[in-house]
Write a protein that holds these residues in place. Structure first.
Motif, PDB file in Angstrom:
ATOM      1  N   ALA A   1      -4.429  -1.183  -4.633  1.00  0.00           N
ATOM      2  CA  ALA A   1      -2.960  -1.185  -4.601  1.00  0.00           C
ATOM      3  C   ALA A   1      -2.310  -2.554  -4.844  1.00  0.00           C
ATOM      4  O   ALA A   1      -1.421  -2.667  -5.693  1.00  0.00           O
ATOM      5  N   PRO A   2      -2.724  -3.620  -4.143  1.00  0.00           N
ATOM      6  CA  PRO A   2      -2.003  -4.891  -4.351  1.00  0.00           C
ATOM      7  C   PRO A   2      -2.122  -5.404  -5.787  1.00  0.00           C
ATOM      8  O   PRO A   2      -1.149  -5.927  -6.343  1.00  0.00           O
ATOM      9  N   ILE A   3      -3.306  -5.245  -6.368  1.00  0.00           N
ATOM     10  CA  ILE A   3      -3.514  -5.747  -7.734  1.00  0.00           C
ATOM     11  C   ILE A   3      -2.733  -4.888  -8.715  1.00  0.00           C
ATOM     12  O   ILE A   3      -2.035  -5.393  -9.611  1.00  0.00           O
ATOM     13  N   ALA A   4      -2.821  -3.565  -8.543  1.00  0.00           N
ATOM     14  CA  ALA A   4      -2.142  -2.655  -9.475  1.00  0.00           C
ATOM     15  C   ALA A   4      -0.628  -2.808  -9.387  1.00  0.00           C
ATOM     16  O   ALA A   4       0.070  -2.743 -10.411  1.00  0.00           O
ATOM     17  N   ALA A   5      -0.108  -3.028  -8.174  1.00  0.00           N
ATOM     18  CA  ALA A   5       1.342  -3.196  -8.027  1.00  0.00           C
ATOM     19  C   ALA A   5       1.814  -4.428  -8.796  1.00  0.00           C
ATOM     20  O   ALA A   5       2.854  -4.403  -9.470  1.00  0.00           O
ATOM     21  N   PHE A   6       1.038  -5.486  -8.716  1.00  0.00           N
ATOM     22  CA  PHE A   6       1.391  -6.706  -9.456  1.00  0.00           C
ATOM     23  C   PHE A   6       1.321  -6.444 -10.962  1.00  0.00           C
ATOM     24  O   PHE A   6       2.196  -6.858 -11.726  1.00  0.00           O
ATOM     25  N   ASP A   7       0.288  -5.738 -11.366  1.00  0.00           N
ATOM     26  CA  ASP A   7       0.096  -5.441 -12.790  1.00  0.00           C
ATOM     27  C   ASP A   7       1.270  -4.606 -13.328  1.00  0.00           C
ATOM     28  O   ASP A   7       1.757  -4.864 -14.436  1.00  0.00           O
ATOM     29  N   VAL A   8       1.714  -3.648 -12.532  1.00  0.00           N
ATOM     30  CA  VAL A   8       2.851  -2.804 -12.930  1.00  0.00           C
ATOM     31  C   VAL A   8       4.117  -3.655 -13.087  1.00  0.00           C
ATOM     32  O   VAL A   8       4.961  -3.409 -13.949  1.00  0.00           O
ATOM     33  N   LEU A   9       4.227  -4.667 -12.250  1.00  0.00           N
ATOM     34  CA  LEU A   9       5.450  -5.479 -12.205  1.00  0.00           C
ATOM     35  C   LEU A   9       5.532  -6.543 -13.311  1.00  0.00           C
ATOM     36  O   LEU A   9       6.607  -7.085 -13.572  1.00  0.00           O
ATOM     37  N   ILE A  10       4.427  -6.810 -13.961  1.00  0.00           N
ATOM     38  CA  ILE A  10       4.388  -7.933 -14.920  1.00  0.00           C
ATOM     39  C   ILE A  10       5.522  -7.902 -15.959  1.00  0.00           C
ATOM     40  O   ILE A  10       6.190  -8.926 -16.168  1.00  0.00           O
ATOM     41  N   PRO A  11       5.800  -6.767 -16.615  1.00  0.00           N
ATOM     42  CA  PRO A  11       6.892  -6.769 -17.605  1.00  0.00           C
ATOM     43  C   PRO A  11       8.229  -7.208 -16.988  1.00  0.00           C
ATOM     44  O   PRO A  11       9.008  -7.930 -17.607  1.00  0.00           O
ATOM     45  N   GLU A  12       8.464  -6.788 -15.763  1.00  0.00           N
ATOM     46  CA  GLU A  12       9.706  -7.135 -15.052  1.00  0.00           C
ATOM     47  C   GLU A  12       9.779  -8.639 -14.772  1.00  0.00           C
ATOM     48  O   GLU A  12      10.840  -9.246 -14.796  1.00  0.00           O
ATOM     49  N   LEU A  13       8.627  -9.244 -14.496  1.00  0.00           N
ATOM     50  CA  LEU A  13       8.605 -10.654 -14.106  1.00  0.00           C
ATOM     51  C   LEU A  13       8.837 -11.595 -15.284  1.00  0.00           C
ATOM     52  O   LEU A  13       9.227 -12.741 -15.094  1.00  0.00           O
ATOM     53  N   LYS A  14       8.607 -11.090 -16.497  1.00  0.00           N
ATOM     54  CA  LYS A  14       8.670 -11.959 -17.677  1.00  0.00           C
ATOM     55  C   LYS A  14      10.033 -12.613 -17.851  1.00  0.00           C
ATOM     56  O   LYS A  14      10.132 -13.769 -18.258  1.00  0.00           O
TER      57      LYS A  14
ATOM     58  N   SER B   1       0.867  -1.188   0.000  1.00  0.00           N
ATOM     59  CA  SER B   1       0.000   0.000   0.000  1.00  0.00           C
ATOM     60  C   SER B   1       0.894   1.225   0.000  1.00  0.00           C
ATOM     61  O   SER B   1       1.984   1.207   0.578  1.00  0.00           O
ATOM     62  N   GLU B   2       0.401   2.309  -0.606  1.00  0.00           N
ATOM     63  CA  GLU B   2       1.142   3.572  -0.507  1.00  0.00           C
ATOM     64  C   GLU B   2       0.185   4.684  -0.082  1.00  0.00           C
ATOM     65  O   GLU B   2      -0.232   5.509  -0.905  1.00  0.00           O
ATOM     66  N   PRO B   3      -0.167   4.701   1.209  1.00  0.00           N
ATOM     67  CA  PRO B   3      -1.065   5.765   1.665  1.00  0.00           C
ATOM     68  C   PRO B   3      -0.461   7.153   1.453  1.00  0.00           C
ATOM     69  O   PRO B   3      -1.204   8.119   1.260  1.00  0.00           O
ATOM     70  N   VAL B   4       0.862   7.233   1.510  1.00  0.00           N
ATOM     71  CA  VAL B   4       1.557   8.493   1.162  1.00  0.00           C
ATOM     72  C   VAL B   4       2.737   8.134   0.260  1.00  0.00           C
ATOM     73  O   VAL B   4       3.224   7.002   0.281  1.00  0.00           O
ATOM     74  N   ARG B   5       3.191   9.081  -0.523  1.00  0.00           N
ATOM     75  CA  ARG B   5       4.286   8.819  -1.455  1.00  0.00           C
ATOM     76  C   ARG B   5       5.545   8.422  -0.685  1.00  0.00           C
ATOM     77  O   ARG B   5       5.886   9.028   0.326  1.00  0.00           O
ATOM     78  N   GLY B   6       6.217   7.393  -1.158  1.00  0.00           N
ATOM     79  CA  GLY B   6       7.466   6.954  -0.540  1.00  0.00           C
ATOM     80  C   GLY B   6       7.269   5.985   0.606  1.00  0.00           C
ATOM     81  O   GLY B   6       8.234   5.528   1.225  1.00  0.00           O
TER      82      GLY B   6
END
Lengths: 305, 344
Positions: free
Chosen positions: A267-280, A222-227
C-alpha cells in the motif's frame, strides 16, 4: 537531510507469485531509475506471504537472484555486493523497512536501498480465501544531503498490552497434512476497521503534535477496507497554531479503486506510485505515509517531496 | 565515531538432550557416513511439548534482562529473528509477527518499534546489523534482538522421510533447539564494542537450501545441497576474509577467538585452515557442536554464552564471528566483548 524516494514501480499483471511480482517490480524500478544496479547495497523484501510457505532462505535472496544484483563475491573487491533480508510486520512491513533503511542510508550515503513488497497466496493461485490483491511494488531509496526533502522519523504505536490482534494469518501444519505449502488460515475480527481506525488516528495525532507540520497535502494510507483512508482523514485532529484553527485535511488515495481491493504490504509504495503524476506540477508537497495492521500496530511518517 | 555494543546476552537451552547415536539408530535408511564423526555433533537440545518459538525466546529474554541494566520498558526496538515461527505445536504465525506477541508479553512501551526478520541462519546477525545501524544513526538507543529457534521439527521430518544414503535432509539431523537474546546499546569505550560487521548475500546460490512444509508428511522439512554449499564457501572464504583484513587492517592475531557458524567441525577447521594465508591464524576456534549441534540463527550467541561461562572467552577479548547462512550469506563481525551483564 533524509531518505528520499528515487523511484517506485508497481506491477499488477495478476501473477500469483509474490517472488515473481516483487522481482518484476524491482527490475522495473531499477530500469526506470537509471542507476547502476551495483550501487544497491541493501535489498529488503517487506511482503508477508511467501510462495510455498518457505521459511528459508529469505524471499529477498530469491528476489535478488531474479533481479540479478550482487550475485557472487568478487575475488578482489567487496564493492558492488548486496545484502538482502526480509522485514515482516503485517501491513507495517514497508514502514518498518523504511525505518531501518533510513539509518542504513544515513550511515552510508553512497548506496541505495531497494524495498520490494506485495503479497500473494502461498499456493501461487488466485485463492478464494486470500483477502488481499496480488501486486508487486518496489521503492528505491536514496539519501539527500542538500535539502529538507525526504522522510521524517517514523512514528510507531502498538495497541494496549493484552489487546487482541484484529487479524491473524497462521498455519497449523498438523491440520494441513501434506498440503502445508499451500495453506494459510485467516481470522479477522468483525470490528477490525474500527480498531484500526482508532489506533491509526491516535498514532497520527500524537505524531502531528510532535512534528507540527504547517500542511499535509496527501495521506498515503493502508486501506484494509474501502473508504478507510477517507474516514481516517476525518479523525485527524491537529491544526498548526499559525493557521487560525483550521484542521489539516489532506487528500486521500483510493487504493481500492485503483487496485480492486486491499493490497496490504504494497500500500505505501503503490499509493506513492499512483500519486506521481499529481506531484509533477507541484513545487513543495508534504505527504503523510500511514499504515496500520495486525498486532495491532500503526506506523506513520511525514515525507517532503 | 559512534559504535554499538552487546550490553547483555541471554541464552536458553531446553533440558532434554538427544544423542546423534539415538537418532541414527532409529532410521530405516542409514547414512553412508558416520554422521557424528563427520559433523562433530554428539548431542543436541530438544524442545519439550510445552515449548515453542515464543517460550524459547521469552526464556532467553528473561535471562538477558536479568543481567542487563535495562528493563523491558527501556527498550526502544525488539527484533525477532528466528527461521521458525511456531507457537502452540506446529502452528506457524505470519500475522501478527512474533515480535508483536513478545512485545506484548514483555509489557514494552507502546511506541517501541517491533518487527521480525527472516534471513535463515543469519537472522540474529541481521538483527544485530540493523540495531547497529539504528544506534549509529541516532534513531534508537537500545534494542533487543531475539530468536526462539524451534528447529528440531525438521529433524522429525527427516527421520520419517530420509530414504537415500545421500539424502538432502541429512543436515536436518544436526540441528538443536535454543533461544538467544542480546541487548544492544551505544558503546562507551573500546573494551565493549561491535568494531565492524558486514554481511553479503551471494544470491546466485540462493536455491541451495530450502526450509518449507513437507509435501510428504504434516510437518516442516529442510532440503540442503550440503556439498554444493561447502564447495561454494570453501572457494570464497579465503579471499573474502583477505579483503576484510585489508579493509579493516586486521588479521588473525588481532583476535583471541573465532566463532564460526556451527555446521560441521571438520568443515569449519578445513575452511579456517584455507584462510590462514589470507587472514592469518586465530588462536582459538570456538565449537560447541558436540553439546548443542547447529542451533541455526542463535549459533554464535549459544557458543559465546557457553564459552564465557566456561571462562574461555573473557571480557575484553576480541572475537571474530563468521556468519554463514542460506542465501548464501557470508559475513564477518569483530566484537570486543564486555562484561555482558556478569557472564565471566
Amino acid at each position: 537531510m533524509g531518505s528520499i524516494i528515487r523511484k517506485t514501480a508497481v506491477v499488477e499483471n495478476k501473477n500469483f507469485s509474490a517472488i515473481e511480482n516483487t522481482a518484476t517490480a524491482g527490475i522495473k524500478c531499477i530500469e526506470a531509475s537509471g542507476i547502476d544496479p551495483s550501487r544497491i547495497g541493501v535489498l529488503i523484501y517487506a511482503g508477508l506471504y511467501r510462495d510455498d510457505n518457505i521459511m528459508e532462505p529469505s524471499v529477498a535472496s530469491l528476489v535478488q537472484k531474479k533481479i540479478q544484483i550482487g550475485l557472487d563475491i568478487s575475488a578482489s573487491n567487496l564493492a558492488g555486493m548486496t545484502f538482502s533480508f526480509d522485514v515482516i510486520n503485517g501491513a507495517n512491513s514497508v514502514m518498518s523497512a523504511i525505518s531501518v533503511a533510513d539509518s542504513i542510508l544515513q550511515n552510508d550515503h553512497k548506496q541505495f536501498v531497494l524495498i520490494v513488497a506485495g503479497d500473494a497466496h502461498p499456493s501461487k493461485s488466485d485463492h478464494k480465501e486470500f483477502p488481499f490483491e496480488a501486486v508487486g511494488a518496489a521503492m528505491l531509496l536514496d539519501w539527500d544531503t542538500d535539502s529538507l526533502r525526504g522522510f521524517h522519523a517514523v512514528s510507531y504505536l502498538s495497541d494496549h498490552t493484552n489487546a487482541e490482534s484484529s487479524f491473524s494469518a497462521t498455519g497449523k501444519l498438523e491440520e494441513f497434512g501434506m498440503e502445508g505449502r499451500s495453506h494459510v488460515r485467516f481470522e479477522s475480527d468483525p470490528h477490525l476497521s474500527e480498531s484500526y481506525l482508532h489506533l491509526n488516528a491516535e498514532n497520527i495525532n500524537q505524531y502531528l503534535q510532535r512534528q507540527r507540520p504547517k500542511a499535509i497535502d496527501f495521506i498515503l494510507s493502508s486501506e484494509p477496507v474501502r473508504g478507510f483512508s477517507q474516514q481516517l482523514v476525518t479523525m485527524i485532529d491537529f491544526q498548526h497554531p499559525a493557521d487560525g484553527g483550521v484542521a489539516l485535511s489532506p487528500q486521500s488515495i483510493d487504493l481500492h479503486g485503483h487496485f480492486g481491493g486491499d493490497i496490504h504490504t504494497a500500500a505505501p509504495i503503490a499509493a506513492f506510485d499512483v500519486l506521481i503524476p499529481e506531484l509533477k506540477d507541484r513545487k513543495k508537497t508534504t505527504l503523510l505515509f500511514s499504515t496500520v495492521g495486525s498486532g495491532n500496530a500503526s506506523a506513520c511518517a511525514l515525507y517532503c517531496v | 565515531m559512534i559504535a554499538s555494543r552487546f550490553e547483555s546476552i541471554g541464552v536458553y537451552l531446553p533440558e532434554k538432550e538427544v544423542t546423534t547415536q539415538s537418532l541414527v539408530s532409529s532410521m530405516e535408511t542409514q547414512p553412508m557416513f558416520d554422521l557424528e564423526k563427520l559433523t562433530g555433533v554428539k548431542s543436541r537440545r530438544w524442545r519439550s511439548d510445552s515449548e515453542d518459538c515464543h517460550t524459547l525466546a521469552m526464556s532467553a529474554i528473561e535471562r538477558c534482562l536479568h543481567q542487563s541494566h535495562y528493563r523491558a520498558d527501556d527498550i526502544d526496538v525488539i527484533v525477532c529473528t528466528s527461521i521458525t515461527r511456531f507457537t502452540g505445536g506446529l502452528r506457524f504465525a505470519l500475522e501478527p509477527g512474533l515480535s508483536a506477541t513478545l512485545k506484548n508479553t514483555l509489557g514494552m512501551r507502546r511506541n517501541a518499534l517491533n518487527f521480525d526478520i527472516t534471513n535463515a541462519c543469519a537472522g540474529m546477525f541481521t538483527g544485530v546489523y540493523l540495531m547497529d545501524q539504528m544506534i549509529k544513526s541516532g534513531a534508537e538507543k537500545t534494542g533487543l534482538v531475539v530468536s526462539g529457534e524451534c528447529i528440531t521439527p525438521i529433524t522429525e521430518t527427516a527421520l520419517k522421510e530420509i530414504n537415500n544414503p545421500i539424502d538432502e535432509q541429512f543436515a536436518s539431523l544436526t540441528v538443536g533447539d535454543s533461544g538467544a537474546a542480546v541487548i544492544m546499546d551505544r558503546s562507551v569505550n573500546e573494551h565493549s564494542r561491535l568494531n565492524f560487521l558486514e554481511l553479503f548475500t551471494l544470491a546466485e546460490f540462493s536455491e541451495f537450501c530450502f526450509g518449507m512444509p513437507s509435501n510428504k508428511n504434516p510437518g516442516v522439512a529442510m532440503y540442503t545441497k550440503a556439498m554444493e554449499i561447502h564447495a561454494t564457501v570453501i572457494q570464497r572464504l579465503p579471499s573474502f576474509l583477505g579483503q576484510f583484513a585489508e579493509r579493516y587492517q586486521v588479521s588473525g592475531i588481532d583476535f583471541q577467538h573465532v566463532i564460526p557458524h556451527q555446521t560441521s567441525e571438520r568443515a569449519i577447521r578445513t575452511a579456517l585452515e584455507l584462510c590462514s594465508e589470507t587472514f592469518g591464524d586465530i588462536p582459538h576456534i570456538c565449537v560447541s557442536l558436540d553439546k548443542f549441534g547447529n542451533t541455526s540463527s542463535t549459533s554464535h550467541f549459544v557458543v559465546l554464552d557457553d564459552q564465557m561461562r566456561q571462562g574461555i572467552i573473557k571480557p575484553g577479548d576480541n572475537v571474530l564471528m563468521l556468519i554463514l547462512a542460506s542465501g548464501i550469506i557470508l559475513g564477518a563481525a569483530s566484537v570486543t566483548v564486555g562484561n555482558l551483564g556478569g557472564i565471566n
